[in-house]
Design a protein around this motif. Structure first.
Motif, PDB file in Angstrom:
ATOM      1  N   LYS A 257       0.820  -1.218   0.024  1.00  0.00           N
ATOM      2  CA  LYS A 257      -0.030   0.116   0.171  1.00  0.00           C
ATOM      3  C   LYS A 257       0.925   1.263  -0.066  1.00  0.00           C
ATOM      4  O   LYS A 257       1.610   1.322   0.820  1.00  0.00           O
ATOM      5  CB  LYS A 257      -0.897  -0.080   1.320  1.00  0.00           C
ATOM      6  N   ASP A 259       0.755   5.113   0.655  1.00  0.00           N
ATOM      7  CA  ASP A 259      -0.092   5.692   1.391  1.00  0.00           C
ATOM      8  C   ASP A 259      -0.102   7.140   0.646  1.00  0.00           C
ATOM      9  O   ASP A 259      -1.038   7.859   0.614  1.00  0.00           O
ATOM     10  CB  ASP A 259       0.342   6.065   2.736  1.00  0.00           C
ATOM     11  N   LYS A 264      -2.736   0.856  -4.438  1.00  0.00           N
ATOM     12  CA  LYS A 264      -1.942  -0.650  -3.880  1.00  0.00           C
ATOM     13  C   LYS A 264      -1.274  -1.237  -5.237  1.00  0.00           C
ATOM     14  O   LYS A 264      -1.831  -1.070  -6.495  1.00  0.00           O
ATOM     15  CB  LYS A 264      -3.092  -1.244  -3.324  1.00  0.00           C
TER      16      LYS A 264
END
Length: 349
Positions: A257, A259, A264
């Motif tokens: 993932k 951020d 993703k």
């Protein structure tokens, strides 16, 4: 493969140095040394001017030298330590297909700690992250594989505090690391301020020739960038490795993932190997990093494998238990990227 007493006692910590030779053993103090000499040649890396075009035929020579230490304290606790350096014989210290590193002398491991017995160890310094246990399920080749299982880098963390437990089929690892560079959060760079990892593995002994190891791993990194501070990237994966006599099959699947970027990646790897003869092994590998739920990306510009997809086919010939030759071909599936190949020899001591 023959192992020294030190390598057996601290197998979870010094697994890579099973060839080590004891050079000092007196009054509860034991020191051993180990090393490797290697030469690789082929079309292994990409041009800096165009990251899709492979360089012309070339070669890289390198050597490693490491030292393990163990000191008895008069109780059940022993002090342990490891130091390993790598020297590039031709001014190029890169083992990756990107070939971006030009350091000729670099430290790989430098840590100290304690062995508490019963499979428990605690160490601090530059060492493998706990996530390396997951990567080991499919990182079984000599050159090209193992590039995508760990999306955080080469898997060795500086300023790392680590605890391991390896006994009765269990292999449990946990560590946390703090960045040693660019600690100023206003610096106009991207760096990890803190990294942490957990891994849990268990080996099922099915019979005399069959075994199955399952590994579950997680890692996270809090980072600073030019646009965001204290953002966190994370990765998790499950791995299974099955051994049947001379055959091995391993696979990992997980997700990274991003951020800051807001999307993703699905990551899947698979490898298989078979010892055709006692000295000959054939193997193959597949890896893909597939964008998923990519914020701000049109589906047409985010095809499967956009962030990496390739096959590796290879074979290895063992002259002895410590010397081998190998050949590998990497078929890159990302549009526009050239294929690669390498032939090499490696001596361990």
């Amino acid at each position: 493969m023959k192992k020294t007493i030190l390598a057996v006692v601290t197998s979870s910590l010094f697994a890579a140095s099973a060839n080590a030779a004891v050079v000092y053993d007196k009054d509860g103090q034991q020191v051993d040394i180990y090393g490797r000499m290697e030469y690789d040649a082929g079309q292994m890396s990409f041009k800096t001017s165009n990251a899709q075009d492979v360089k012309n035929f070339g070669g890289d020579g390198s050597a490693r030298l490491g030292v393990n230490g163990k000191w008895a304290t008069g109780s059940d606790v022993s002090l342990i330590g490891k130091l390993e350096y790598q020297l590039a014989g031709e001014g190029n210290d890169s083992f990756s297909s990107s070939d971006t590193t030009t350091t000729t002398f670099t430290d790989r491991y430098a840590f100290i700690g304690a062995d508490f017995g019963n499979g428990i160890q605690a160490t601090v310094g530059q060492q493998d992250s706990a996530y390396a246990e997951l990567k080991d399920v499919t990182d079984t080749f000599n050159y090209f594989d193992g590039e995508d299982e760990d999306q955080f880098g080469n898997g060795r963390w500086a300023d790392s505090y680590k605890v391991t437990y390896a006994a009765d089929g269990w292999d449990l690892r946990a560590n946390v690391a703090f960045s040693d560079t660019n600690k100023d959060p206003s610096a106009a760079t991207t760096y990890y301020k803190r990294e942490s990892a957990l891994a849990a593995g268990y080996t099922f002994k099915l019979d005399d020739v069959q075994s199955l190891k399952a590994v579950l791993a997680y890692q996270a990194a809090t980072q600073h960038t030019t646009t965001a501070d204290n953002s966190t990237d994370s990765q998790y994966a499950l791995g299974l490795g099955y051994t049947y006599d001379a055959f091995y099959l391993g696979s990992t699947y997980g997700q990274r993932k991003h951020d800051v970027a807001g999307y993703k990646d699905d990551i899947w790897t698979a490898t298989a190997s078979y010892k055709v003869l006692p000295e000959v092994t054939a193997y193959t590998n597949y890896e893909i990093v597939d964008p998923h739920n990519a914020a701000g990306k049109a589906a047409a510009t985010s095809p499967s494998g956009e962030n990496g997809e390739f096959y590796v086919f290879g074979s290895e010939y063992d002259f002895t238990a410590k010397a081998k030759a190998y050949a590998e071909f990497k078929l890159n599936r990302v549009a526009g990227y050239d294929n690669q190949y390498v032939v090499g020899m490696q001596y361990n001591f």
